[in-house]
Write a protein that holds these residues in place. Structure first.
Motif, PDB file in Angstrom:
ATOM      1  N   ARG A 127      29.430  61.682  37.176  1.00 48.37           N
ATOM      2  CA  ARG A 127      30.722  61.268  36.632  1.00 48.37           C
ATOM      3  C   ARG A 127      30.459  60.285  35.502  1.00 48.37           C
ATOM      4  N   ILE A 128      31.451  60.060  34.708  1.00 53.30           N
ATOM      5  CA  ILE A 128      31.350  59.082  33.620  1.00 53.30           C
ATOM      6  C   ILE A 128      31.288  57.680  34.214  1.00 53.30           C
ATOM      7  N   TYR A 176      26.897  52.442  33.666  1.00 50.24           N
ATOM      8  CA  TYR A 176      27.644  51.194  33.451  1.00 50.24           C
ATOM      9  C   TYR A 176      27.861  50.452  34.772  1.00 50.24           C
ATOM     10  N   ASP A 177      28.346  51.151  35.795  1.00 54.10           N
ATOM     11  CA  ASP A 177      28.642  50.515  37.079  1.00 54.10           C
ATOM     12  C   ASP A 177      27.404  49.861  37.686  1.00 54.10           C
ATOM     13  N   LEU A 184      23.800  45.004  38.553  1.00 53.24           N
ATOM     14  CA  LEU A 184      22.508  44.329  38.404  1.00 53.24           C
ATOM     15  C   LEU A 184      22.649  43.063  37.565  1.00 53.24           C
ATOM     16  N   ALA A 185      23.348  43.148  36.444  1.00 56.84           N
ATOM     17  CA  ALA A 185      23.521  41.991  35.562  1.00 56.84           C
ATOM     18  C   ALA A 185      24.237  40.843  36.275  1.00 56.84           C
ATOM     19  N   LEU A 204      31.645  52.983  45.017  1.00 62.09           N
ATOM     20  CA  LEU A 204      31.379  53.766  43.813  1.00 62.09           C
ATOM     21  C   LEU A 204      30.990  55.213  44.107  1.00 62.09           C
ATOM     22  N   ALA A 205      30.954  55.589  45.394  1.00 57.12           N
ATOM     23  CA  ALA A 205      30.527  56.930  45.816  1.00 57.12           C
ATOM     24  C   ALA A 205      29.105  57.221  45.347  1.00 57.12           C
ATOM     25  N   LEU A 206      28.222  56.215  45.528  1.00 57.11           N
ATOM     26  CA  LEU A 206      26.818  56.341  45.154  1.00 57.11           C
ATOM     27  C   LEU A 206      25.932  55.887  46.307  1.00 57.11           C
TER      28      LEU A 206
END
Length: 90
Positions: free
Chosen positions: A13-14, A18-19, A24-25, A72-74
């Protein structure tokens, strides 16, 4: 320098990069190297990360990756680089 290997898998997915980068940041984890690939409809990413500046413990980060991964479905996992290398040595 303390390095960890972070793996990310999820339905493509888009915004996945970024997520994960934002997560991490926010925890002062620097991306040293990154590899990503699409496999069928799935996104896979392996990150070599410098975790030395992270204010949270490894256990706290593992719990955070599990919690945020659900949102995030990850599937986000982290291993110490030395442990990762030992497990994948032929």
């Amino acid at each position: 320098m303390s390095h960890s290997v972070i793996t990310v898998i999820g339905k493509d997915r888009i915004g996945i990069v970024y997520d994960v980068s934002k997560l991490l940041a926010e925890n002062q984890i620097n991306i040293v190297n990154i590899s990503q690939q699409l496999m069928g409809g799935f996104f896979t990413m392996i990150i070599l990360a410098d975790t030395e500046q992270c204010p949270k413990s490894c256990r706290e980060m593992l719990d955070l990756f599990t919690e945020e991964g659900r949102k995030l479905a990850l599937d986000i996992r982290m291993q110490n680089e030395d442990l990762f290398n030992a497990m994948h040595r032929i």
